[in-house]
Design an enzyme around this catalytic site. Structure first.
Site, PDB file in Angstrom:
ATOM      1  N   PRO A   2      -3.564  -6.971   4.795  1.00 15.92           N
ATOM      2  CG  PRO A   2      -2.485  -8.704   3.344  1.00 15.92           C
ATOM      3  CD  PRO A   2      -3.686  -7.755   3.453  1.00 15.92           C
ATOM      4  CD  GLU A   3      -2.512  -2.019   8.643  1.00 14.85           C
ATOM      5  OE1 GLU A   3      -1.554  -1.038   9.161  1.00 14.85           O
ATOM      6  OE2 GLU A   3      -3.583  -2.372   9.150  1.00 14.85           O
TER       7      GLU A   3
END
Ligand SMILES: [Zn+2]
Length: 268
Positions: A2-3
């Site tokens: 996840p960014e």
């Protein structure tokens, strides 16, 4: 992993569920996921209300009504979801926060993430500025001392916080900057284009609730849709949507990097 857009979507879906709600009890199933080690998390969280939940870089920051904070980092494979109290506890669940009639659960098979108690410390410790608000002159100053490839520089959370492999590749493409260009050799015009491309890419990704490749879901278990709009990431061998050249893939610092050799020239 996840960014920024995925973490922001998790925060957005978590907030209406937990803001002002009281944590009734805490079950830390993997104490080695907690920093500092041996900290009595349950004692500091139980019976506390959630005063705020926000994002800083890739950190999901919880503020308690005691004004103490902690954050969760999802690493490569972490999921933070709202679950019915009676839902089966799946393998690799490391933390359960029990609210009145639901759970918040952290599940992370590869355990690159963690739970970090901050107390009154700032969640900014150790990370650079936010890409959604950074100014070109700020980015230029941070890149000026760095001779590494721009791709690697932008992945460095101390330099700028929240970007990962997907959004760096997409932003470099949108800016027309080759990933191997030396960070301190970009012109002011290129840095202006890059700053703008980063912001546009991230905002668009947030609007599409992030990119789901394998693991990522929001706090409600919903998948993102931005992966359908990727223009270079994971598209090696496919034609560029702008110039029809074949998208290339190289390995840089053991990470896969995708770019268009035509739209992102290796020389300025
Ligand atoms: Zn192209």
């Amino acid at each position: 992993m996840p960014e920024l857009p995925e973490v922001q979507t998790i925060v957005n879906t978590l907030r209406p569920r937990i803001l002002g709600r009281r944590i009734e009890s805490v079950n830390l199933l993997r104490p080695d996921m907690l920093m500092p080690a041996g900290f009595d998390l349950a004692n500091h969280l139980s019976h506390r209300k959630i005063a705020d939940v926000s994002r800083r870089g890739k950190r999901i920051v919880f503020t308690l009504d005691s004004q103490n904070c902690f954050y969760i980092h999802l690493g490569m494979t972490g999921r933070l979801t709202v679950e019915p109290t009676q839902a089966e506890l799946l393998k690799h669940t490391h933390l359960v926060l029990q609210f009145h009639n639901f759970h918040i659960r952290l599940r992370d098979p590869r355990r690159f993430g963690g739970i970090f108690w901050l107390g009154k410390q700032s969640p900014d410790e150790g990370i650079g500025p936010e890409p959604l608000t950074i100014q070109p002159v700020q980015l230029a100053a941070r890149l000026a001392r760095i001779s590494r490839a721009i791709k690697n520089a932008l992945l460095d959370q101390r330099l700028i916080a929240g970007l990962g492999n997907i959004y760096v590749d997409e932003s470099l493409f949108a800016a027309g900057v080759h990933p191997l260009r030396a960070a301190n050799k970009l012109s002011n015009e290129e840095i202006r284009r890059l700053t703008r491309a980063i912001k546009l890419t991230l905002r668009q990704a947030i609007r599409h609730r992030g990119s789901t490749l394998r693991d990522y879901v929001d706090a409600e278990g919903g998948a993102g849709a931005f992966q359908k709009l990727h223009r270079v990431y994971d598209r090696a061998g496919e034609p560029c949507q702008v110039c029809q050249s074949s998208i290339k893939r190289i390995v840089l610092a053991s990470r896969s990097t995708c770019f268009c050799p035509q739209c992102q020239p290796s020389r300025p």
